[in-house]
Design a protein around this motif. Structure first.
Motif, PDB file in Angstrom:
ATOM      1  N   MET A 217       6.726  -6.309   0.271  1.00  0.00           N
ATOM      2  CA  MET A 217       6.673  -5.407  -0.885  1.00  0.00           C
ATOM      3  C   MET A 217       6.355  -6.104  -2.203  1.00  0.00           C
ATOM      4  N   PRO A 218       6.907  -7.277  -2.501  1.00  0.00           N
ATOM      5  CA  PRO A 218       6.513  -7.936  -3.759  1.00  0.00           C
ATOM      6  C   PRO A 218       5.021  -8.279  -3.800  1.00  0.00           C
ATOM      7  N   GLU A 219       4.473  -8.691  -2.657  1.00  0.00           N
ATOM      8  CA  GLU A 219       3.040  -9.006  -2.617  1.00  0.00           C
ATOM      9  C   GLU A 219       2.197  -7.744  -2.776  1.00  0.00           C
ATOM     10  N   LEU A 220       2.638  -6.632  -2.169  1.00  0.00           N
ATOM     11  CA  LEU A 220       1.923  -5.370  -2.351  1.00  0.00           C
ATOM     12  C   LEU A 220       1.976  -4.937  -3.815  1.00  0.00           C
ATOM     13  N   SER A 221       3.116  -5.129  -4.447  1.00  0.00           N
ATOM     14  CA  SER A 221       3.240  -4.790  -5.874  1.00  0.00           C
ATOM     15  C   SER A 221       2.298  -5.638  -6.718  1.00  0.00           C
ATOM     16  N   GLU A 222       2.242  -6.928  -6.436  1.00  0.00           N
ATOM     17  CA  GLU A 222       1.325  -7.817  -7.171  1.00  0.00           C
ATOM     18  C   GLU A 222      -0.115  -7.399  -6.948  1.00  0.00           C
ATOM     19  N   LEU A 223      -0.448  -7.034  -5.714  1.00  0.00           N
ATOM     20  CA  LEU A 223      -1.801  -6.580  -5.400  1.00  0.00           C
ATOM     21  C   LEU A 223      -2.130  -5.318  -6.200  1.00  0.00           C
ATOM     22  N   GLN A 224      -1.186  -4.371  -6.267  1.00  0.00           N
ATOM     23  CA  GLN A 224      -1.433  -3.135  -7.010  1.00  0.00           C
ATOM     24  C   GLN A 224      -1.680  -3.414  -8.490  1.00  0.00           C
ATOM     25  N   LYS A 225      -1.004  -4.419  -9.037  1.00  0.00           N
ATOM     26  CA  LYS A 225      -1.156  -4.752 -10.465  1.00  0.00           C
ATOM     27  C   LYS A 225      -2.372  -5.631 -10.742  1.00  0.00           C
ATOM     28  N   SER A 226      -2.974  -6.189  -9.692  1.00  0.00           N
ATOM     29  CA  SER A 226      -4.088  -7.132  -9.869  1.00  0.00           C
ATOM     30  C   SER A 226      -5.403  -6.408 -10.138  1.00  0.00           C
ATOM     31  N   GLU A 227      -6.429  -7.186 -10.426  1.00  0.00           N
ATOM     32  CA  GLU A 227      -7.776  -6.655 -10.640  1.00  0.00           C
ATOM     33  C   GLU A 227      -8.262  -5.940  -9.381  1.00  0.00           C
ATOM     34  N   LEU A 228      -7.988  -6.519  -8.208  1.00  0.00           N
ATOM     35  CA  LEU A 228      -8.371  -5.905  -6.935  1.00  0.00           C
ATOM     36  C   LEU A 228      -7.652  -4.572  -6.744  1.00  0.00           C
ATOM     37  N   GLY A 229      -6.434  -4.465  -7.259  1.00  0.00           N
ATOM     38  CA  GLY A 229      -5.652  -3.243  -7.146  1.00  0.00           C
ATOM     39  C   GLY A 229      -6.222  -2.080  -7.942  1.00  0.00           C
ATOM     40  N   LYS A 230      -7.165  -2.360  -8.831  1.00  0.00           N
ATOM     41  CA  LYS A 230      -7.776  -1.286  -9.614  1.00  0.00           C
ATOM     42  C   LYS A 230      -8.731  -0.443  -8.776  1.00  0.00           C
ATOM     43  N   LYS A 231      -9.199  -1.008  -7.651  1.00  0.00           N
ATOM     44  CA  LYS A 231     -10.126  -0.246  -6.819  1.00  0.00           C
ATOM     45  C   LYS A 231      -9.447   0.407  -5.630  1.00  0.00           C
ATOM     46  N   ILE A 232      -8.133   0.213  -5.488  1.00  0.00           N
ATOM     47  CA  ILE A 232      -7.405   0.815  -4.373  1.00  0.00           C
ATOM     48  C   ILE A 232      -6.015   1.233  -4.843  1.00  0.00           C
TER      49      ILE A 232
ATOM     50  N   LYS B 251      12.292  -2.910  -7.170  1.00  0.00           N
ATOM     51  CA  LYS B 251      11.255  -2.169  -7.893  1.00  0.00           C
ATOM     52  C   LYS B 251       9.891  -2.507  -7.296  1.00  0.00           C
ATOM     53  N   VAL B 252       9.073  -1.472  -7.101  1.00  0.00           N
ATOM     54  CA  VAL B 252       7.719  -1.667  -6.611  1.00  0.00           C
ATOM     55  C   VAL B 252       6.753  -1.034  -7.607  1.00  0.00           C
ATOM     56  N   ALA B 253       5.515  -1.521  -7.603  1.00  0.00           N
ATOM     57  CA  ALA B 253       4.521  -1.087  -8.579  1.00  0.00           C
ATOM     58  C   ALA B 253       3.596  -0.006  -8.030  1.00  0.00           C
ATOM     59  N   TYR B 254       4.013   0.649  -6.966  1.00  0.00           N
ATOM     60  CA  TYR B 254       3.203   1.704  -6.359  1.00  0.00           C
ATOM     61  C   TYR B 254       4.131   2.833  -5.930  1.00  0.00           C
ATOM     62  N   PRO B 255       3.588   4.038  -5.741  1.00  0.00           N
ATOM     63  CA  PRO B 255       4.429   5.181  -5.382  1.00  0.00           C
ATOM     64  C   PRO B 255       5.047   5.037  -3.989  1.00  0.00           C
ATOM     65  N   ILE B 256       6.289   5.470  -3.887  1.00  0.00           N
ATOM     66  CA  ILE B 256       7.015   5.478  -2.614  1.00  0.00           C
ATOM     67  C   ILE B 256       7.329   6.933  -2.280  1.00  0.00           C
ATOM     68  N   TYR B 257       7.055   7.319  -1.040  1.00  0.00           N
ATOM     69  CA  TYR B 257       7.350   8.662  -0.555  1.00  0.00           C
ATOM     70  C   TYR B 257       8.324   8.565   0.611  1.00  0.00           C
ATOM     71  N   VAL B 258       9.088   9.629   0.806  1.00  0.00           N
ATOM     72  CA  VAL B 258      10.092   9.680   1.868  1.00  0.00           C
ATOM     73  C   VAL B 258       9.605  10.633   2.955  1.00  0.00           C
ATOM     74  N   ALA B 259       9.340  10.085   4.140  1.00  0.00           N
ATOM     75  CA  ALA B 259       8.886  10.920   5.251  1.00  0.00           C
ATOM     76  C   ALA B 259       9.958  11.079   6.320  1.00  0.00           C
ATOM     77  N   GLY B 260      10.999  10.253   6.263  1.00  0.00           N
ATOM     78  CA  GLY B 260      12.002  10.308   7.323  1.00  0.00           C
ATOM     79  C   GLY B 260      11.361   9.962   8.659  1.00  0.00           C
ATOM     80  N   MET B 261      11.943  10.459   9.734  1.00  0.00           N
ATOM     81  CA  MET B 261      11.426  10.143  11.061  1.00  0.00           C
ATOM     82  C   MET B 261      10.069  10.795  11.332  1.00  0.00           C
ATOM     83  N   SER B 262       9.691  11.826  10.575  1.00  0.00           N
ATOM     84  CA  SER B 262       8.373  12.428  10.765  1.00  0.00           C
ATOM     85  C   SER B 262       7.268  11.452  10.362  1.00  0.00           C
ATOM     86  N   GLY B 263       7.616  10.451   9.576  1.00  0.00           N
ATOM     87  CA  GLY B 263       6.642   9.417   9.218  1.00  0.00           C
ATOM     88  C   GLY B 263       6.190   8.622  10.427  1.00  0.00           C
TER      89      GLY B 263
END
Length: 181
Positions: free
Chosen positions: A86-101, A122-134
């Protein structure tokens, strides 16, 4: 209370199966590609039809992400590899590359567990709750083992470009992201 215990036992079994699979297999799941000549279809369409609560309990339509390149990360708070990336995903979302995804996390656990987790981490991207249906949604994307973490790279055109089972290898992911337009 009994229902929560059943969910907890199922979650532990899924985590154990995913961990075992991730440790004992050397092969990467084959990428799943779909075409959507007349619009988005298949598992991407099924996902975009969902309305899920975010970590604060507010319902959001995932259709708001249609037309954007997405990195969809199926995870759970009890899944150590999920939490580790999750910290790496957050960094990716905040990076230049994260601007295109856009990265989104789909949590496979109870709303209260995910809310408690996101208060601490804390994460820098949206989190959704799907429960077991996820889990079923992840299966539609090809995660037949039900292991976590499971990540799906989706192009802006709605095609699944690649799937990843187990903890992400970020050098490989960044190379894959470079091919997304």
């Amino acid at each position: 209370m009994k229902k929560n215990l059943i969910y907890a036992v199922a979650a532990i079994l899924f985590a154990g199966a995913g961990a075992w699979y991730g440790i004992h297999t050397k092969q990467t799941p084959a990428p799943i590609t779909t075409t959507a000549p007349a619009g988005v279809s298949g598992p991407v369409a099924a996902m975009l039809k969902e309305t899920l609560p975010n970590e604060k309990g507010e319902k959001e339509a995932l259709s708001k992400w249609q037309g954007k390149a997405l990195l969809v990360n199926f995870w759970a708070p009890w899944c150590n590899p999920c939490v580790e990336e999750m910290p790496e995903l957050s960094e990716l979302q905040k990076s230049e590359l994260g601007k295109k995804i856009q990265i989104i996390g789909i949590g496979i656990d109870s709303p209260s567990n995910i809310a408690e987790f996101t208060q601490k981490v804390k994460v820098a991207y949206p989190i959704y709750v799907a429960g077991m249906s996820g889990t079923e949604l992840a299966r539609q994307f090809g995660n037949t083992q039900g292991g976590l973490p499971f990540t799906v790279l989706i192009g802006a055109d709605g095609t699944v470009k690649k799937t990843y089972l187990a903890r992400l290898k970020f050098d490989d992911l960044k190379a894959d992201l470079a091919t997304i337009n």
